[in-house]
Design a protein around this motif. Sequence first.
Motif, mmCIF file in Angstrom:
data_model
loop_
_atom_site.group_PDB
_atom_site.id
_atom_site.type_symbol
_atom_site.label_atom_id
_atom_site.label_comp_id
_atom_site.label_asym_id
_atom_site.label_seq_id
_atom_site.Cartn_x
_atom_site.Cartn_y
_atom_site.Cartn_z
ATOM 1 N N GLY A 6 108.182 4.408 57.975
ATOM 2 C CA GLY A 6 108.406 5.084 59.252
ATOM 3 C C GLY A 6 109.259 4.312 60.235
ATOM 4 N N ARG A 7 109.456 3.011 60.026
ATOM 5 C CA ARG A 7 110.259 2.203 60.943
ATOM 6 C C ARG A 7 111.735 2.565 60.824
ATOM 7 N N LEU A 8 112.430 2.503 61.921
ATOM 8 C CA LEU A 8 113.866 2.732 61.959
ATOM 9 C C LEU A 8 114.561 1.433 61.555
ATOM 10 N N ILE A 9 115.549 1.535 60.659
ATOM 11 C CA ILE A 9 116.245 0.352 60.156
ATOM 12 C C ILE A 9 117.740 0.644 60.065
ATOM 13 N N GLY A 10 118.531 -0.385 60.317
ATOM 14 C CA GLY A 10 119.973 -0.300 60.140
ATOM 15 C C GLY A 10 120.363 -1.088 58.899
ATOM 16 N N ILE A 11 121.296 -0.553 58.136
ATOM 17 C CA ILE A 11 121.740 -1.166 56.890
ATOM 18 C C ILE A 11 123.261 -1.276 56.904
ATOM 19 N N ASP A 12 123.750 -2.421 56.464
ATOM 20 C CA ASP A 12 125.179 -2.667 56.317
ATOM 21 C C ASP A 12 125.372 -3.219 54.910
ATOM 22 N N GLY A 13 126.090 -2.490 54.061
ATOM 23 C CA GLY A 13 126.245 -2.931 52.679
ATOM 24 C C GLY A 13 127.304 -2.146 51.948
ATOM 25 N N SER A 14 127.124 -2.002 50.636
ATOM 26 C CA SER A 14 128.089 -1.284 49.808
ATOM 27 C C SER A 14 127.361 -0.389 48.807
ATOM 28 N N ILE A 15 128.023 0.670 48.380
ATOM 29 C CA ILE A 15 127.459 1.598 47.416
ATOM 30 C C ILE A 15 127.765 1.086 46.012
ATOM 31 N N GLN A 16 126.736 1.071 45.178
ATOM 32 C CA GLN A 16 126.926 0.635 43.800
ATOM 33 C C GLN A 16 126.241 1.606 42.857
ATOM 34 N N THR A 17 126.791 1.725 41.661
ATOM 35 C CA THR A 17 126.179 2.545 40.618
ATOM 36 C C THR A 17 125.849 1.644 39.434
ATOM 37 N N ARG A 18 124.823 2.025 38.701
ATOM 38 C CA ARG A 18 124.466 1.303 37.474
ATOM 39 C C ARG A 18 123.922 2.299 36.471
ATOM 40 N N ASN A 19 124.166 2.030 35.223
ATOM 41 C CA ASN A 19 123.688 2.876 34.136
ATOM 42 C C ASN A 19 122.472 2.233 33.484
ATOM 43 N N TYR A 20 121.526 3.081 33.073
ATOM 44 C CA TYR A 20 120.342 2.589 32.385
ATOM 45 C C TYR A 20 119.823 3.680 31.462
ATOM 46 N N GLU A 21 118.863 3.310 30.653
ATOM 47 C CA GLU A 21 118.250 4.248 29.722
ATOM 48 C C GLU A 21 116.783 4.426 30.126
ATOM 49 N N ASP A 22 116.351 5.682 30.301
ATOM 50 C CA ASP A 22 114.970 5.922 30.719
ATOM 51 C C ASP A 22 114.006 5.784 29.541
ATOM 52 N N LYS A 23 112.716 6.026 29.791
ATOM 53 C CA LYS A 23 111.672 5.858 28.779
ATOM 54 C C LYS A 23 111.874 6.762 27.569
#
Length: 155
Positions: A68-85
């Motif tokens: 519920g807390r308000l937060i500010g974020i500064d970063g970059s968008i990244q993608t990653r591939n994985y295999e599920d169960k």
Amino acid sequence: MYNKAILIGRLTADPELKQTPNGVSVCSFSIACDRAFSGRNGERQTDFINIVTWRQQAEFVSKYFSKGRLIGIDGSIQTRNYEDKNGNKRTAVEVVADRAFFVDSKNSAQGSGSSYPSNPGNNFSRPAAPAEPASYSSGSFGDFSEIDGEDDLPF
């Protein structure tokens, strides 16, 4: 190329702090960000964005932020591939935060049971209004003179 994400939102759950096998802190959480526009029925749309922080930022977020807390974020968008169960290939999209910061005031956080670190840089109190110079408070229309002609103006 440029990849920069700056977000402000509310945590949807308490941040989850873990350690890698090498002892590096990693914290994952998601935030809810309202879109700037409303849908046809007037309701605002919300995006739920996954965030990951590392090392000191991970420990900072885990210690001082909660659901519920308000937060500010500064970063970059990244993608990653994985295999599920089930063996299906999946792609995860997340923001890797370089910096997380407080957005709401210290007083509003204390009202909810959260406490911010004491840091003079996080003082959000309103500055006092500057005192009005005495010469302005006692001035009158007669203190001004009319300028004859526009040729003498410096601009």
